[in-house]
Design a protein around this motif. Structure first.
Motif, mmCIF file in Angstrom:
data_model
loop_
_atom_site.group_PDB
_atom_site.id
_atom_site.type_symbol
_atom_site.label_atom_id
_atom_site.label_comp_id
_atom_site.label_asym_id
_atom_site.label_seq_id
_atom_site.Cartn_x
_atom_site.Cartn_y
_atom_site.Cartn_z
ATOM 1 N N VAL A 31 0.832 -1.210 0.000
ATOM 2 C CA VAL A 31 0.000 0.000 0.000
ATOM 3 C C VAL A 31 0.861 1.252 0.000
ATOM 4 O O VAL A 31 0.541 2.249 -0.654
ATOM 5 N N SER A 32 1.946 1.232 0.737
ATOM 6 C CA SER A 32 2.779 2.434 0.849
ATOM 7 C C SER A 32 3.508 2.765 -0.444
ATOM 8 O O SER A 32 3.801 3.938 -0.714
ATOM 9 N N GLN A 33 3.813 1.771 -1.278
ATOM 10 C CA GLN A 33 4.551 2.046 -2.502
ATOM 11 C C GLN A 33 3.658 2.481 -3.656
ATOM 12 O O GLN A 33 4.166 2.848 -4.714
ATOM 13 N N THR A 34 2.335 2.449 -3.483
ATOM 14 C CA THR A 34 1.420 2.914 -4.532
ATOM 15 C C THR A 34 1.203 4.413 -4.411
ATOM 16 O O THR A 34 1.490 5.024 -3.374
ATOM 17 N N SER A 35 0.668 5.001 -5.469
ATOM 18 C CA SER A 35 0.391 6.438 -5.447
ATOM 19 C C SER A 35 -0.848 6.734 -4.597
ATOM 20 O O SER A 35 -1.576 5.831 -4.194
ATOM 21 N N THR A 52 0.836 -25.974 6.480
ATOM 22 C CA THR A 52 1.296 -24.591 6.481
ATOM 23 C C THR A 52 2.341 -24.418 5.391
ATOM 24 O O THR A 52 3.534 -24.638 5.591
ATOM 25 N N THR A 53 1.884 -24.046 4.217
ATOM 26 C CA THR A 53 2.770 -23.771 3.081
ATOM 27 C C THR A 53 2.640 -22.303 2.698
ATOM 28 O O THR A 53 1.638 -21.644 3.008
ATOM 29 N N THR A 54 3.643 -21.803 1.998
ATOM 30 C CA THR A 54 3.676 -20.389 1.614
ATOM 31 C C THR A 54 3.351 -20.170 0.140
ATOM 32 O O THR A 54 3.584 -19.082 -0.382
ATOM 33 N N GLU A 55 2.825 -21.184 -0.526
ATOM 34 C CA GLU A 55 2.528 -21.040 -1.962
ATOM 35 C C GLU A 55 1.412 -20.035 -2.201
ATOM 36 O O GLU A 55 1.466 -19.230 -3.131
ATOM 37 N N MET A 56 0.405 -20.071 -1.351
ATOM 38 C CA MET A 56 -0.732 -19.162 -1.526
ATOM 39 C C MET A 56 -0.301 -17.704 -1.357
ATOM 40 O O MET A 56 -0.679 -16.822 -2.137
ATOM 41 N N GLY A 57 0.504 -17.428 -0.336
ATOM 42 C CA GLY A 57 0.945 -16.058 -0.104
ATOM 43 C C GLY A 57 1.822 -15.531 -1.216
ATOM 44 O O GLY A 57 1.686 -14.376 -1.642
ATOM 45 N N ILE A 58 2.728 -16.366 -1.724
ATOM 46 C CA ILE A 58 3.619 -15.933 -2.805
ATOM 47 C C ILE A 58 2.829 -15.655 -4.079
ATOM 48 O O ILE A 58 3.049 -14.651 -4.783
ATOM 49 N N GLU A 59 1.865 -16.532 -4.385
ATOM 50 C CA GLU A 59 1.048 -16.343 -5.594
ATOM 51 C C GLU A 59 0.201 -15.078 -5.507
ATOM 52 O O GLU A 59 0.132 -14.294 -6.469
ATOM 53 N N ASN A 60 -0.428 -14.853 -4.347
ATOM 54 C CA ASN A 60 -1.270 -13.659 -4.199
ATOM 55 C C ASN A 60 -0.432 -12.382 -4.206
ATOM 56 O O ASN A 60 -0.866 -11.353 -4.735
ATOM 57 N N ARG A 61 0.754 -12.435 -3.645
ATOM 58 C CA ARG A 61 1.611 -11.244 -3.656
ATOM 59 C C ARG A 61 2.054 -10.904 -5.073
ATOM 60 O O ARG A 61 2.115 -9.719 -5.449
ATOM 61 N N SER A 62 2.356 -11.906 -5.874
ATOM 62 C CA SER A 62 2.727 -11.643 -7.268
ATOM 63 C C SER A 62 1.557 -11.053 -8.050
ATOM 64 O O SER A 62 1.737 -10.147 -8.876
ATOM 65 N N LYS A 63 0.331 -11.546 -7.781
ATOM 66 C CA LYS A 63 -0.850 -10.989 -8.440
ATOM 67 C C LYS A 63 -1.059 -9.528 -8.062
ATOM 68 O O LYS A 63 -1.365 -8.685 -8.913
ATOM 69 N N LEU A 64 -0.900 -9.232 -6.772
ATOM 70 C CA LEU A 64 -1.078 -7.847 -6.328
ATOM 71 C C LEU A 64 0.007 -6.941 -6.910
ATOM 72 O O LEU A 64 -0.268 -5.779 -7.245
ATOM 73 N N ALA A 65 1.228 -7.437 -7.018
ATOM 74 C CA ALA A 65 2.298 -6.630 -7.593
ATOM 75 C C ALA A 65 2.018 -6.315 -9.066
ATOM 76 O O ALA A 65 2.228 -5.179 -9.528
ATOM 77 N N SER A 66 1.538 -7.307 -9.805
ATOM 78 C CA SER A 66 1.180 -7.058 -11.209
ATOM 79 C C SER A 66 0.014 -6.091 -11.316
ATOM 80 O O SER A 66 -0.034 -5.238 -12.210
ATOM 81 N N ARG A 67 -0.930 -6.194 -10.385
ATOM 82 C CA ARG A 67 -2.064 -5.261 -10.378
ATOM 83 C C ARG A 67 -1.610 -3.837 -10.083
ATOM 84 O O ARG A 67 -2.141 -2.878 -10.663
ATOM 85 N N ILE A 68 -0.621 -3.682 -9.190
ATOM 86 C CA ILE A 68 -0.085 -2.347 -8.898
ATOM 87 C C ILE A 68 0.541 -1.741 -10.149
ATOM 88 O O ILE A 68 0.331 -0.563 -10.460
ATOM 89 N N SER A 69 1.315 -2.549 -10.854
ATOM 90 C CA SER A 69 1.958 -2.043 -12.073
ATOM 91 C C SER A 69 0.929 -1.629 -13.115
ATOM 92 O O SER A 69 1.091 -0.621 -13.814
ATOM 93 N N MET A 70 -0.183 -2.376 -13.212
ATOM 94 C CA MET A 70 -1.247 -2.011 -14.149
ATOM 95 C C MET A 70 -1.913 -0.708 -13.750
ATOM 96 O O MET A 70 -2.196 0.153 -14.592
ATOM 97 N N LEU A 71 -2.179 -0.543 -12.446
ATOM 98 C CA LEU A 71 -2.822 0.684 -11.983
ATOM 99 C C LEU A 71 -1.918 1.895 -12.167
ATOM 100 O O LEU A 71 -2.379 2.979 -12.551
ATOM 101 N N GLU A 72 -0.643 1.718 -11.893
ATOM 102 C CA GLU A 72 0.275 2.839 -12.013
ATOM 103 C C GLU A 72 0.521 3.222 -13.468
ATOM 104 O O GLU A 72 0.727 4.389 -13.776
ATOM 105 N N SER A 73 0.499 2.217 -14.356
ATOM 106 C CA SER A 73 0.709 2.519 -15.770
ATOM 107 C C SER A 73 -0.509 3.142 -16.432
ATOM 108 O O SER A 73 -0.409 3.726 -17.505
#
Length: 306
Positions: A139-143, A171-192
């Motif tokens: 959240v902090s790195q978005t505009s 207790t695996t971290t696959e879900m968190g890593i996948e969702n974080r990558s999706k959110l990062a791509s969404r941030i790049s789309m919103l910023e562009s």
């Protein structure tokens, strides 16, 4: 370290300890200061204060390591999405990880901003868009204009991660890593500035295709045809059958001579019966004619002769 008075120039060299910019600022401050001698008691107190500051920094590092290890063990997916510090604050605010998992995403989004929420509801102003999630890295790195959207999406993913960590068997971290990558791509789309329309018409896509020169050849799919007759087709067929002229019916009867003769004989019999019924008077009509006097009949005959 002795500092000179306003008239004397500073003879101490700080180039080995401080960079050039800070050295110049220190020299300017030394020229403007009055300068006093430092006593032994003051030096002891300053040293004690420096030791306390160093101890606190070491203790802070130990606490951060402990918190990181505990969060990775208890809620690894939440830690990947939000961070260990914000995740620990959310768990502490809710009471436990299970209580946090029971909250919906809209509540997780506003956790930590309850006062602002109730104030906005009382005054009928806009409700807050984020609480503790404001300090998350995503959240902090978005505009500023996209912080609300990002906090809403992050709250939705964090709610799923909390339930997975609290109620999941593995207790695996696959879900968190996948969702974080999706959110990062969404941030790049919103910023562009390129956003994906989930609902609405395809007019914007058509405009882009018009200027880019993209044209797709679409073929008719026969699988989309329905074999069932609709009610409108049936009504149209019935209307056509009613409006067919009688000539066509006569031609059809001429084509089938055996059936036409039988139908013609039946029609003649029906016509004879109708004529006989019209000629033969009914019983009450015959009684009325019998009751009439004969004079009236003679008059009628005279009139007819005349």
């Amino acid at each position: 370290m002795a500092v000179g008075t306003r008239d004397k120039a500073v003879s101490t060299d700080f180039s080995e300890i401080l960079p050039e910019e800070i050295e110049e600022k220190v020299k300017e401050a030394a020229e403007m200061s009055m300068g006093t001698e430092v006593a032994d008691d003051d030096i002891l107190n300053i040293r004690n204060l420096c030791e306390q500051v160093l101890e606190l920094t070491e203790y802070r590092g130990q606490l951060s390591e402990y918190l990181q290890n505990r969060m990775v063990a208890i809620a690894p997916n939440v830690t990947i999405l939000v961070g260990e510090l914000v995740g620990a604050r959310l768990i502490a605010h809710a009471g436990s990880l299970i209580n946090l998992a029971k909250h919906p995403s809209s509540t997780i989004q506003i956790l930590g901003a309850e006062k602002a929420l109730f104030r906005a509801l009382k005054t009928r102003h806009a409700t807050p868009k984020y609480g503790l999630l404001y300090h998350a890295q995503l959240v902090s790195q978005t505009s500023l204009k996209n912080k609300g959207k990002m906090s809403r999406m992050l709250a939705a993913k964090a709610a799923l991660a909390c339930r997975y960590d609290a109620l999941g068997e593995e207790t695996t971290t696959e879900m968190g890593i996948e969702n974080r990558s999706k959110l990062a791509s969404r941030i790049s789309m919103l910023e562009s500035g390129f956003t994906r329309r989930i609902s609405g018409t395809g007019k914007t896509v058509a405009r882009h295709a018009k200027y880019e020169g993209i044209s797709e050849v679409k073929q008719y799919s026969a699988a989309a045809d329905s074999t069932l007759e609709s009610s409108s087709k049936r009504k149209f067929q019935e209307m056509q059958e009613e409006q067919t002229p009688k000539r066509i019916k006569v031609e059809m009867a001429e084509e089938q001579p055996g059936t036409s003769q039988a139908s013609g004989e039946k029609k003649k019999k029906k016509k004879k019966k109708e004529v006989q019924a019209s000629v033969e008077p009914t019983e009450p009509e015959a009684q009325e004619e019998a009751m009439e006097p004969p004079k009236k009949k003679k008059k009628k005959k005279k009139v007819e002769i005349e």
